[in-house]
Design a protein around this motif. Structure first.
Motif, PDB file in Angstrom:
ATOM      1  N   LEU A 222       0.820  -1.200   0.000  1.00 35.64           N
ATOM      2  CA  LEU A 222       0.000   0.000   0.000  1.00 35.64           C
ATOM      3  C   LEU A 222       0.861   1.259   0.000  1.00 35.64           C
ATOM      4  CD1 LEU A 222      -2.684  -1.198   2.572  1.00 35.64           C
ATOM      5  CD2 LEU A 222      -3.136  -0.602   0.178  1.00 35.64           C
ATOM      6  N   ARG A 223       1.943   1.229   0.767  1.00 35.91           N
ATOM      7  CA  ARG A 223       2.832   2.385   0.799  1.00 35.91           C
ATOM      8  C   ARG A 223       3.439   2.637  -0.588  1.00 35.91           C
ATOM      9  NH1 ARG A 223       4.903   4.612   5.263  1.00 35.91           N
ATOM     10  NH2 ARG A 223       6.972   4.756   4.287  1.00 35.91           N
ATOM     11  N   GLU A 224       3.837   1.588  -1.261  1.00 28.94           N
ATOM     12  CA  GLU A 224       4.361   1.759  -2.614  1.00 28.94           C
ATOM     13  C   GLU A 224       3.325   2.391  -3.533  1.00 28.94           C
ATOM     14  OE1 GLU A 224       5.715  -2.183  -3.695  1.00 28.94           O
ATOM     15  OE2 GLU A 224       7.803  -1.508  -3.513  1.00 28.94           O
ATOM     16  N   ALA A 225       2.062   1.989  -3.365  1.00 24.23           N
ATOM     17  CA  ALA A 225       1.002   2.505  -4.230  1.00 24.23           C
ATOM     18  C   ALA A 225       0.765   3.999  -4.044  1.00 24.23           C
ATOM     19  CB  ALA A 225      -0.292   1.736  -3.979  1.00 24.23           C
ATOM     20  N   VAL A 226       1.131   4.544  -2.887  1.00 22.87           N
ATOM     21  CA  VAL A 226       0.956   5.986  -2.661  1.00 22.87           C
ATOM     22  C   VAL A 226       2.298   6.720  -2.709  1.00 22.87           C
ATOM     23  CG1 VAL A 226      -1.159   5.640  -1.337  1.00 22.87           C
ATOM     24  CG2 VAL A 226       1.028   5.778  -0.127  1.00 22.87           C
ATOM     25  N   GLY A 227       3.325   6.052  -3.246  1.00 19.05           N
ATOM     26  CA  GLY A 227       4.604   6.703  -3.466  1.00 19.05           C
ATOM     27  C   GLY A 227       5.529   6.747  -2.277  1.00 19.05           C
ATOM     28  N   LEU A 228       5.274   5.912  -1.258  1.00 15.77           N
ATOM     29  CA  LEU A 228       6.116   5.886  -0.062  1.00 15.77           C
ATOM     30  C   LEU A 228       6.959   4.618  -0.060  1.00 15.77           C
ATOM     31  CD1 LEU A 228       3.458   7.086   2.553  1.00 15.77           C
ATOM     32  CD2 LEU A 228       5.311   8.448   1.537  1.00 15.77           C
ATOM     33  N   PRO A 229       8.135   4.635   0.571  1.00 13.31           N
ATOM     34  CA  PRO A 229       9.017   3.463   0.523  1.00 13.31           C
ATOM     35  C   PRO A 229       8.467   2.279   1.321  1.00 13.31           C
ATOM     36  CG  PRO A 229       9.948   5.175   1.940  1.00 13.31           C
ATOM     37  CD  PRO A 229       8.778   5.793   1.251  1.00 13.31           C
ATOM     38  N   ALA A 230       8.454   1.130   0.672  1.00 13.70           N
ATOM     39  CA  ALA A 230       7.978  -0.089   1.333  1.00 13.70           C
ATOM     40  C   ALA A 230       8.912  -0.532   2.437  1.00 13.70           C
ATOM     41  CB  ALA A 230       7.819  -1.206   0.306  1.00 13.70           C
ATOM     42  N   ARG A 231      10.167  -0.119   2.392  1.00 11.20           N
ATOM     43  CA  ARG A 231      11.150  -0.597   3.378  1.00 11.20           C
ATOM     44  C   ARG A 231      10.844  -0.114   4.801  1.00 11.20           C
ATOM     45  NH1 ARG A 231      13.707   3.476   0.542  1.00 11.20           N
ATOM     46  NH2 ARG A 231      14.404   5.264   1.788  1.00 11.20           N
ATOM     47  N   ARG A 232       9.904   0.804   4.959  1.00 10.68           N
ATOM     48  CA  ARG A 232       9.517   1.213   6.315  1.00 10.68           C
ATOM     49  C   ARG A 232       8.766   0.109   7.049  1.00 10.68           C
ATOM     50  NH1 ARG A 232       9.765   6.685   7.766  1.00 10.68           N
ATOM     51  NH2 ARG A 232       9.356   5.856   9.840  1.00 10.68           N
ATOM     52  N   ILE A 233       8.375  -0.944   6.334  1.00 13.83           N
ATOM     53  CA  ILE A 233       7.721  -2.097   6.966  1.00 13.83           C
ATOM     54  C   ILE A 233       8.716  -3.249   7.018  1.00 13.83           C
ATOM     55  CG2 ILE A 233       5.783  -3.699   6.866  1.00 13.83           C
ATOM     56  CD1 ILE A 233       4.952  -0.795   7.278  1.00 13.83           C
ATOM     57  N   GLN A 234       8.945  -3.774   8.207  1.00  7.05           N
ATOM     58  CA  GLN A 234       9.837  -4.924   8.362  1.00  7.05           C
ATOM     59  C   GLN A 234       9.033  -6.132   8.831  1.00  7.05           C
ATOM     60  OE1 GLN A 234      12.661  -3.677  11.390  1.00  7.05           O
ATOM     61  NE2 GLN A 234      11.453  -4.557  13.038  1.00  7.05           N
ATOM     62  N   ARG A 235       9.583  -7.297   8.552  1.00  5.79           N
ATOM     63  CA  ARG A 235       8.941  -8.542   8.978  1.00  5.79           C
ATOM     64  C   ARG A 235       9.896  -9.321   9.877  1.00  5.79           C
ATOM     65  NH1 ARG A 235       5.539 -11.254   4.048  1.00  5.79           N
ATOM     66  NH2 ARG A 235       4.865  -9.357   2.980  1.00  5.79           N
ATOM     67  N   ARG A 236       9.336  -9.876  10.956  1.00  8.03           N
ATOM     68  CA  ARG A 236      10.092 -10.773  11.826  1.00  8.03           C
ATOM     69  C   ARG A 236       9.303 -12.073  11.915  1.00  8.03           C
ATOM     70  NH1 ARG A 236      10.504  -9.829  16.881  1.00  8.03           N
ATOM     71  NH2 ARG A 236       8.741  -8.396  17.005  1.00  8.03           N
ATOM     72  N   PRO A 237       9.849 -13.151  11.381  1.00  8.68           N
ATOM     73  CA  PRO A 237       9.071 -14.389  11.291  1.00  8.68           C
ATOM     74  C   PRO A 237       9.054 -15.188  12.589  1.00  8.68           C
ATOM     75  CG  PRO A 237      11.215 -14.688  10.279  1.00  8.68           C
ATOM     76  CD  PRO A 237      11.140 -13.244  10.696  1.00  8.68           C
ATOM     77  N   LEU A 238       8.011 -15.987  12.734  1.00 10.70           N
ATOM     78  CA  LEU A 238       7.893 -17.000  13.784  1.00 10.70           C
ATOM     79  C   LEU A 238       7.483 -18.313  13.131  1.00 10.70           C
ATOM     80  CD1 LEU A 238       5.844 -15.225  16.620  1.00 10.70           C
ATOM     81  CD2 LEU A 238       8.270 -15.805  16.688  1.00 10.70           C
ATOM     82  N   HIS A 239       7.867 -19.418  13.754  1.00  6.05           N
ATOM     83  CA  HIS A 239       7.407 -20.741  13.342  1.00  6.05           C
ATOM     84  C   HIS A 239       6.801 -21.393  14.582  1.00  6.05           C
ATOM     85  CE1 HIS A 239       8.425 -24.602  10.815  1.00  6.05           C
ATOM     86  NE2 HIS A 239       7.129 -24.449  11.024  1.00  6.05           N
ATOM     87  N   MET A 240       5.489 -21.340  14.684  1.00  5.67           N
ATOM     88  CA  MET A 240       4.777 -21.786  15.877  1.00  5.67           C
ATOM     89  C   MET A 240       4.489 -23.281  15.817  1.00  5.67           C
ATOM     90  SD  MET A 240       4.149 -19.034  17.785  1.00  5.67           S
ATOM     91  CE  MET A 240       2.725 -19.544  18.784  1.00  5.67           C
ATOM     92  N   GLU A 325       5.974  -4.897  11.180  1.00  6.26           N
ATOM     93  CA  GLU A 325       6.104  -3.726  12.059  1.00  6.26           C
ATOM     94  C   GLU A 325       6.719  -2.575  11.268  1.00  6.26           C
ATOM     95  OE1 GLU A 325       7.667  -6.789  15.550  1.00  6.26           O
ATOM     96  OE2 GLU A 325       9.031  -5.738  14.181  1.00  6.26           O
ATOM     97  N   LEU A 326       6.643  -1.384  11.818  1.00  5.57           N
ATOM     98  CA  LEU A 326       7.422  -0.285  11.267  1.00  5.57           C
ATOM     99  C   LEU A 326       8.887  -0.539  11.596  1.00  5.57           C
ATOM    100  CD1 LEU A 326       5.207   2.839  11.944  1.00  5.57           C
ATOM    101  CD2 LEU A 326       5.644   1.700   9.791  1.00  5.57           C
ATOM    102  N   ALA A 327       9.721  -0.383  10.613  1.00  2.70           N
ATOM    103  CA  ALA A 327      11.107  -0.819  10.707  1.00  2.70           C
ATOM    104  C   ALA A 327      11.906  -0.009  11.726  1.00  2.70           C
ATOM    105  CB  ALA A 327      11.768  -0.723   9.342  1.00  2.70           C
ATOM    106  N   THR A 328      12.834  -0.701  12.369  1.00  8.90           N
ATOM    107  CA  THR A 328      13.846  -0.058  13.195  1.00  8.90           C
ATOM    108  C   THR A 328      15.181  -0.157  12.465  1.00  8.90           C
ATOM    109  OG1 THR A 328      14.368  -2.114  14.368  1.00  8.90           O
ATOM    110  CG2 THR A 328      12.624  -0.718  15.310  1.00  8.90           C
ATOM    111  N   ARG A 329      16.126   0.681  12.831  1.00  7.82           N
ATOM    112  CA  ARG A 329      17.427   0.653  12.153  1.00  7.82           C
ATOM    113  C   ARG A 329      18.133  -0.682  12.336  1.00  7.82           C
ATOM    114  NH1 ARG A 329      20.146   6.639  13.327  1.00  7.82           N
ATOM    115  NH2 ARG A 329      18.572   7.846  12.176  1.00  7.82           N
ATOM    116  N   SER A 330      17.949  -1.274  13.496  1.00  7.38           N
ATOM    117  CA  SER A 330      18.621  -2.544  13.780  1.00  7.38           C
ATOM    118  C   SER A 330      17.890  -3.739  13.203  1.00  7.38           C
ATOM    119  CB  SER A 330      18.742  -2.726  15.300  1.00  7.38           C
ATOM    120  OG  SER A 330      17.454  -2.878  15.879  1.00  7.38           O
ATOM    121  N   GLY A 331      16.627  -3.547  12.807  1.00 11.60           N
ATOM    122  CA  GLY A 331      15.810  -4.661  12.369  1.00 11.60           C
ATOM    123  C   GLY A 331      15.188  -5.442  13.506  1.00 11.60           C
TER     124      GLY A 331
END
Length: 406
Positions: A222-240, A325-331
């Motif tokens: 969605l951010r890409e669609a409105v011209g904003l960088p997608a990299r502001r969203i980060q993913r942290r996976p889990l395997h439950m 989540e919204l990305a942090t510098r450290s990830g």
């Protein structure tokens, strides 16, 4: 895309998880003309797959220090408790509670005993050590302290459903692939949202004062669609890990060192079988494991932290979920709910379910006062024909591969 009638609204929310629905409810009660659009199922992705614990910060204070994460979380359980009791808004009294409290227990290590002591510092919800006769049967042989922790455990599916039911006339299904376009003057400056009814093909043109993305991993697109960088969203996976069968009820955390070695919550499936959701460090460890390896690892961990537990007849499965989540510098995981405003677009992610109220307050602080009331009839008439999204089913009701052993 064909342009239909232009209808002004205060806020359009994309993403129907717990955060988006709670925000929608709050906006409506504050007098905003708001609606929520969901491309899949309500709560899919993160909310319904979560363990449902209303954390009070203990797992972030195991070192005896009141970390930023613990400070962010510590006020939340009391607020949630009032909402779940119907004493505050939103009224969540229709939400099913799996348990009114959790247990916290130790392994036999020295670091585990230190962590249990540290977990009492600076929190509103603190572990209360139990006498041996007060322990549940499954924890009677644990070598260290067993404590009660007044963290409620909710059923995430019913939580989503209760908010959806309260806002039935303001939640709509869209086709994200073909049915949404944004007009923008500059990155983030959304002027119009063009929609196509996924069932009738009729167009609808919204003019929102603000557009809010609470779509988890979908917020990147969605951010890409409105011209904003997608990299502001980060993913942290889990395997439950899931176990089902004749299992005793247990909700809580096993503490080992400065982390929660295992977190277990209990529910039932539609066949009446007990289901254990198993997370904590096990789910972190499992990210790089295949299903069979993770199940073997989980069984070994449960044997270590629950002496005498017999799971020879239990069935096992696993599922993967990404925490977006919204990305942090450290990830690394953000310490609290995160909100960023760029132009007239707000991207928001609560980090943890318990922080949804904090997230909503921060979004509300960014919004102007509601516009002068406009006739609701045109919008209602146009949206009456729009389909409503279903609530997602929990992972153990999906078509998973179950096995006894591995």
């Amino acid at each position: 895309m064909p342009v239909g009638e232009v209808i002004s609204v205060d806020v359009v929310i994309f993403g129907g998880g717990g955060a988006g629905l709670w925000l929608l409810d709050t906006l409506h009660r504050a007098g905003h003309r708001a609606l929520l659009l969901e491309a899949g199922e309500l709560g899919a992705g993160q909310t319904v797959a979560s363990q449902g614990i209303v954390h009070g910060g203990v797992k972030y204070a195991l070192d005896g220090l009141l970390s930023p994460s613990a400070r962010a979380v510590r006020e939340m359980p009391l607020l949630w408790r009032r909402c779940l009791a119907g004493e505050d808004e939103p009224d969540l009294s229709a939400t099913r509670r799996r348990a009114e409290f959790c247990h916290l227990w130790q392994t036999g290590t020295l670091s585990s005993r230190v962590a249990m002591f540290g977990a009492r510092a600076g929190l509103r919800v603190r572990p209360v050590p139990l006498e041996p006769q007060e322990r549940p049967g499954l924890l009677r042989d644990c070598p260290g302290v067993v404590a009660r922790l007044d963290e409620q455990v909710i059923d995430p599916e019913s939580f989503v459903r209760s908010l959806a039911d309260r806002n039935e006339g303001r939640v709509f299904r869209i086709d994200a692939g073909h049915g949404v376009e944004f007009d923008r003057e500059a990155p983030g400056e959304v002027d119009h949202v063009h929609l196509i009814n996924p069932e009738t093909g009729e167009p609808l043109n919204l003019k929102p004062h603000r557009t809010v993305f609470t779509a988890g991993a979908g917020s990147a697109r969605l951010r890409e669609a409105v011209g904003l960088p997608a990299r502001r969203i980060q993913r942290r996976p889990l395997h439950m890990v899931l176990a089902r069968g004749d299992l005793p009820p247990l909700n809580g955390h096993c503490v080992d060192g400065m982390h929660t070695r295992v977190t277990i919550t209990t529910t039932e499936d539609t066949m009446g079988r007990a289901i254990w959701q198993i997370g904590g460090q096990v789910a972190e460890d499992g990210v790089n494991m295949e299903r069979a390896d993770l199940i073997r690892h989980a069984r070994a961990e449960l044997n270590a932290v629950l002496p005498g537990l017999d799971m020879t007849s239990a069935e096992w499965a696993t599922y993967r979920v990404d925490r977006a989540e919204l990305a942090t510098r450290s990830g690394r995981r953000p310490t609290d709910a995160r909100v960023v405003e760029e132009g007239r677009v707000i991207s928001a992610a609560p980090t943890k379910m318990v922080l949804i109220p904090q997230l909503v307050r921060r979004v509300m602080d960014l919004l102007p006062a509601p516009a002068a009331p406009a006739p609701a009839a045109p919008l209602r008439a146009r949206l009456d024909a729009w389909p409503r999204p279903d609530v997602a089913i929990p992972p153990w009701e999906e078509d998973l591969a179950w096995s006894i052993g591995v």
